[in-house]
Design a protein around this motif. Structure first.
Motif, mmCIF file in Angstrom:
data_model
loop_
_atom_site.group_PDB
_atom_site.id
_atom_site.type_symbol
_atom_site.label_atom_id
_atom_site.label_comp_id
_atom_site.label_asym_id
_atom_site.label_seq_id
_atom_site.Cartn_x
_atom_site.Cartn_y
_atom_site.Cartn_z
ATOM 1 N N LEU A 28 0.915 -1.311 0.159
ATOM 2 C CA LEU A 28 0.028 0.019 -0.040
ATOM 3 C C LEU A 28 0.889 1.266 -0.138
ATOM 4 C CD1 LEU A 28 -2.362 -1.432 2.746
ATOM 5 C CD2 LEU A 28 -2.719 -1.481 0.333
ATOM 6 N N PHE A 29 2.102 0.925 -0.357
ATOM 7 C CA PHE A 29 3.087 2.387 -0.295
ATOM 8 C C PHE A 29 3.186 3.155 -1.372
ATOM 9 C CE2 PHE A 29 5.520 -1.599 -1.830
ATOM 10 C CZ PHE A 29 5.994 -1.147 -2.883
ATOM 11 N N THR A 30 2.306 2.999 -2.659
ATOM 12 C CA THR A 30 2.535 3.498 -3.943
ATOM 13 C C THR A 30 2.405 5.140 -3.834
ATOM 14 O OG1 THR A 30 0.187 2.922 -4.218
ATOM 15 C CG2 THR A 30 1.934 1.442 -5.230
ATOM 16 N N TRP A 31 1.661 5.638 -2.871
ATOM 17 C CA TRP A 31 1.530 7.243 -2.518
ATOM 18 C C TRP A 31 2.780 7.869 -2.389
ATOM 19 C CZ3 TRP A 31 2.764 9.190 1.858
ATOM 20 C CH2 TRP A 31 2.572 8.244 3.019
ATOM 21 N N LEU A 32 3.656 6.998 -1.589
ATOM 22 C CA LEU A 32 4.697 7.740 -0.993
ATOM 23 C C LEU A 32 5.542 8.244 -2.025
ATOM 24 C CD1 LEU A 32 6.316 7.062 2.250
ATOM 25 C CD2 LEU A 32 7.636 7.392 0.308
ATOM 26 N N PRO A 33 6.268 7.360 -3.139
ATOM 27 C CA PRO A 33 7.224 7.896 -3.895
ATOM 28 C C PRO A 33 6.541 8.815 -4.970
ATOM 29 C CG PRO A 33 6.655 5.590 -4.351
ATOM 30 C CD PRO A 33 6.162 5.921 -3.031
ATOM 31 N N LYS A 34 5.318 8.889 -5.385
ATOM 32 C CA LYS A 34 4.612 9.860 -6.049
ATOM 33 C C LYS A 34 4.600 11.177 -5.533
ATOM 34 C CE LYS A 34 1.544 6.833 -8.244
ATOM 35 N NZ LYS A 34 1.860 6.687 -9.682
ATOM 36 N N ALA A 35 4.345 11.234 -4.180
ATOM 37 C CA ALA A 35 4.259 12.502 -3.272
ATOM 38 C C ALA A 35 5.765 12.964 -3.295
ATOM 39 C CB ALA A 35 3.849 12.225 -1.813
ATOM 40 N N HIS A 36 6.813 12.177 -3.219
ATOM 41 C CA HIS A 36 8.128 12.658 -2.898
ATOM 42 C C HIS A 36 8.558 13.314 -4.184
ATOM 43 C CE1 HIS A 36 9.546 11.974 1.060
ATOM 44 N NE2 HIS A 36 8.882 10.682 1.017
ATOM 45 N N GLY A 37 8.160 12.693 -5.233
ATOM 46 C CA GLY A 37 8.498 13.102 -6.643
ATOM 47 C C GLY A 37 8.375 14.627 -6.958
ATOM 48 N N VAL A 38 7.410 15.086 -6.187
ATOM 49 C CA VAL A 38 7.096 16.727 -6.877
ATOM 50 C C VAL A 38 6.909 17.577 -5.619
ATOM 51 C CG1 VAL A 38 5.367 15.739 -8.648
ATOM 52 C CG2 VAL A 38 4.475 15.973 -6.147
ATOM 53 N N ALA A 39 7.114 17.117 -4.345
ATOM 54 C CA ALA A 39 6.996 17.799 -3.102
ATOM 55 C C ALA A 39 8.111 18.696 -2.934
ATOM 56 C CB ALA A 39 6.778 17.071 -1.904
ATOM 57 N N TYR A 40 8.242 19.925 -2.466
ATOM 58 C CA TYR A 40 9.463 20.830 -2.105
ATOM 59 C C TYR A 40 10.368 19.780 -1.155
ATOM 60 C CZ TYR A 40 7.583 25.231 -3.613
ATOM 61 O OH TYR A 40 6.924 26.161 -4.686
ATOM 62 N N THR A 41 11.638 20.276 -1.178
ATOM 63 C CA THR A 41 12.514 19.319 -0.394
ATOM 64 C C THR A 41 12.293 19.479 1.148
ATOM 65 O OG1 THR A 41 14.413 19.941 -1.964
ATOM 66 C CG2 THR A 41 14.879 19.203 0.337
ATOM 67 N N SER A 42 11.912 20.611 1.538
ATOM 68 C CA SER A 42 11.450 20.597 3.134
ATOM 69 C C SER A 42 10.180 20.024 3.411
ATOM 70 C CB SER A 42 11.085 22.280 3.259
ATOM 71 O OG SER A 42 10.064 22.615 2.556
ATOM 72 N N LEU A 43 9.494 19.675 2.571
ATOM 73 C CA LEU A 43 8.050 18.871 2.911
ATOM 74 C C LEU A 43 8.567 17.590 2.829
ATOM 75 C CD1 LEU A 43 5.100 18.439 3.404
ATOM 76 C CD2 LEU A 43 4.798 18.441 0.916
ATOM 77 N N SER A 44 9.412 17.101 1.691
ATOM 78 C CA SER A 44 10.029 15.638 1.682
ATOM 79 C C SER A 44 10.750 15.345 2.922
ATOM 80 C CB SER A 44 10.996 15.473 0.575
ATOM 81 O OG SER A 44 10.005 15.626 -0.768
ATOM 82 N N ALA A 45 11.446 16.205 3.654
ATOM 83 C CA ALA A 45 12.234 16.109 4.678
ATOM 84 C C ALA A 45 11.120 15.678 5.734
ATOM 85 C CB ALA A 45 13.218 17.026 4.980
ATOM 86 N N LEU A 46 10.210 16.427 5.904
ATOM 87 C CA LEU A 46 9.350 16.255 7.053
ATOM 88 C C LEU A 46 8.297 15.087 6.960
ATOM 89 C CD1 LEU A 46 7.679 19.931 7.832
ATOM 90 C CD2 LEU A 46 9.115 18.349 9.327
ATOM 91 N N LEU A 47 7.891 14.873 5.411
ATOM 92 C CA LEU A 47 7.000 13.817 5.283
ATOM 93 C C LEU A 47 7.604 12.389 5.631
ATOM 94 C CD1 LEU A 47 4.492 13.094 3.979
ATOM 95 C CD2 LEU A 47 5.447 13.343 1.741
ATOM 96 N N SER A 48 9.176 12.425 4.949
ATOM 97 C CA SER A 48 9.922 10.779 4.980
ATOM 98 C C SER A 48 10.475 11.015 6.640
ATOM 99 C CB SER A 48 11.053 10.909 4.175
ATOM 100 O OG SER A 48 11.618 9.741 3.955
ATOM 101 N N GLY A 49 10.934 12.090 6.990
ATOM 102 C CA GLY A 49 11.403 11.702 8.134
ATOM 103 C C GLY A 49 10.739 11.884 9.485
ATOM 104 N N LEU A 50 9.329 12.298 9.317
ATOM 105 C CA LEU A 50 8.439 12.145 10.450
ATOM 106 C C LEU A 50 7.082 11.960 10.214
ATOM 107 C CD1 LEU A 50 8.683 12.892 13.415
ATOM 108 C CD2 LEU A 50 8.104 15.325 12.843
ATOM 109 N N LEU A 51 6.386 12.716 9.234
ATOM 110 C CA LEU A 51 5.000 12.483 8.938
ATOM 111 C C LEU A 51 4.506 11.035 8.701
ATOM 112 C CD1 LEU A 51 4.329 15.781 7.252
ATOM 113 C CD2 LEU A 51 3.653 15.159 9.826
ATOM 114 N N VAL A 52 5.333 10.448 7.860
ATOM 115 C CA VAL A 52 4.911 8.943 7.530
ATOM 116 C C VAL A 52 5.090 8.171 8.781
ATOM 117 C CG1 VAL A 52 7.233 8.396 6.817
ATOM 118 C CG2 VAL A 52 5.122 7.123 5.899
#
Length: 537
Positions: free
Chosen positions: A222-246
């Protein structure tokens, strides 16, 4: 007064965001740092009070019967996450402030998200948990779509639909529990879950809630949403999304599966271990075939989540502690990798790994901290990833097949970062470097923490969790030998297969899953869990 501090944790960043949005002045945006200083100060005072008297951790708003009232609760787990959240948001604000201080809406959503995430960590009733979960989903969707171009809107909608679907099943599970127990207070349910734990509807509620959590946690498949989101997000959001929010999904897993239902109530340890292993292997294989820096890191987030789940699946002991510790460590080194990658992508104007060379000579400081991040994620001794990975494998050291799976994931991770490291080599490139010292403050602070935890894990473990971590040894010859062997195998695998970009590698890289297929997989996931719980266990 001190009892109200958890409420302040929620509203201080939200009010800060509202002020920034209303005033719309770039000089006013500096209050984000004042907000973080106040949060950190209040958190320090609150933690001290909690150590002196743990009763301050429970608040019943309005003075109603706490079985039905809105309540907030804190323990060592939530306090650890709150500390991590305040630190990570501060680091990301430092990193992004110069670029985004004129974008009031972006800062507003970022601060609003911090307040809601802190509320999510502290709430003690399932319905508010669902509300905060949905608010987090909506805010992340807005931030993913912030660039307002086709790919970002497409990724945002994909993320929103899939996560809302998961949340809907989580809500149905809550309704069933309320119908059965007459309360959605988590502490009450935790104390009384045994009364109806064998009831078929309670088992169904458990399946639905765990399935919803699995989407949020980006577990296999069920992980398919994650790489799609990272591909387009700002770096600051990617850091938060990958580092903390997920990790919010895994936090929920601990709260619901381990604490509320009790990790051994339905005997799902083996099931979650193998879901974790499949997640880790799928993530690492997909990371190996990528050519985009952010996509490599995004897929490694999936693989490391799988590794965390392998440890958390035990629900107790050193492996569980390792999973929990890896969750914190991953937040640090993955954010570090994303922030460093963001600087490199900005300077080189490309995300393609084979188009970037000479980073070490062109950006030496960034390179040093990128290497720290790579050594941490690959589990090199003296770095934080080594400590948590060693603890995770503790419980299955006597089970060869599980150890084999763990080793495969580690070899894959090392191979992938050998590939990633190729950007460091080559001649110096003349770049028009952006002068922003605050970005390096973030990177240096996170990098030093990766090393600090890797060196001082014993006193930190004893001080925070009252744990004896002497099982982990920095100068263990076998651990060093294992790491060298991983590098050797990884080099051969990279040199003679991955780098040659054979057809299977291309097919895997170009594979895209539609939303329709993701839905079928979600139905399959729920069905498989139901089959296991109702008919096999």
């Amino acid at each position: 007064m001190i009892q109200l501090f958890p409420v302040f944790f929620i509203f201080i960043p939200i009010l800060t965001g509202i002020i920034i949005y209303l005033v719309k002045n770039k000089h006013v945006t500096v209050i984000v740092f004042l907000s973080q200083i106040i949060l950190a100060t209040l958190f320090g005072l609150y933690t001290y009070a909690y150590i002196q008297d743990p009763n301050v951790s429970y608040i019943v708003l309005g003075g109603w019967n706490d079985k039905f009232a809105i309540t907030l609760i804190n323990d060592t787990l939530s306090l650890t996450f709150i500390a991590l959240s305040i630190f990570m948001w501060t680091a990301v604000l430092f990193y992004t402030f110069k670029t985004n201080r004129i974008y009031h809406k972006y800062l507003f959503f970022l601060m609003f998200l911090e307040g809601i995430f802190l509320a999510f960590l502290q709430t003690n009733d399932l319905f508010n948990l669902f509300i905060f979960l949905e608010l987090i989903t909506v805010l992340i969707t807005i931030l993913i779509a912030y660039k307002k171009n086709g790919p970002s809107l497409k990724a945002a909608i994909y993320y929103l639909l899939l996560n809302t679907l998961g949340a809907m099943f989580f809500l149905i599970g809550i309704i069933i529990l309320y119908y059965t127990y007459g309360s959605i207070n988590i502490t009450y349910l935790q104390e009384n879950i045994h009364l109806h734990q064998d009831h078929q509807m309670v088992k169904l509620a458990y399946i639905l809630m765990i399935s919803g959590i699995s989407v949020k946690s980006a577990l296999f498949p069920l992980f398919t949403w994650l790489p799609k989101a990272h591909g387009v997000a700002y770096t600051s959001l990617s850091a938060l999304l990958s580092g903390l929010l997920v990790k919010g999904g895994l936090y929920l897993f601990i709260r619901v599966h381990v604490y509320m239902f009790g990790y051994d109530t339905y005997n799902m340890t083996e099931v979650f271990f193998y879901i974790g292993a499949l997640t880790a292997l799928a993530g690492v294989v997909l990371a190996l075939v990528q050519k985009d820096l952010k996509q490599i890191l995004a897929h490694h987030t999936i693989s490391q989540i799988g590794l965390m789940m392998m440890g958390l699946s035990y629900g107790y002991g050193l492996s569980f502690t390792g999973g929990l510790m890896h969750l914190i460590n991953h937040a640090l080194f993955k954010s570090l990798l994303f922030l460093c990658a963001g600087l490199i992508i900005y300077e080189y104007k490309t995300k393609k790994i084979y188009a970037i060379r000479g980073v070490f000579r062109s950006m030496p400081l960034t390179s040093i901290f990128l290497i720290i991040g790579m050594l941490s994620i690959s589990g090199a001794p003296f770095f934080n990833g080594y400590v948590s990975k060693t603890l995770i494998k503790y419980s299955f050291k006597a089970e060869p097949f599980k150890m084999f799976l763990y080793t495969l994931v580690n070899v894959g991770t090392v191979t992938s970062f050998l590939k990633f490291s190729q950007i460091l080599f080559g001649k110096k490139v003349e770049l028009n470097k952006r002068k922003d010292a605050k970005q390096f403050v973030s990177i240096i602070a996170i990098g030093l923490l990766c090393i600090g935890i890797g060196l001082f894990y014993k006193p930190l473990g004893e001080m925070i969790y009252n744990l004896d971590l002497s099982y982990v040894k920095l100068f263990d010859i076998k651990a060093w030998l294992d790491y060298v062997i991983y590098i050797g195998i990884g080099y051969i695998l990279y040199k003679y297969y991955i780098a040659k970009d054979h057809k299977p590698v291309k097919v895997l890289r170009e594979f895209q899953m539609t939303f329709e297929t993701a839905n079928y997989l979600f139905i399959f996931y729920i069905s498989a869990l139901s089959l296991v719980l109702f008919y096999i266990l």
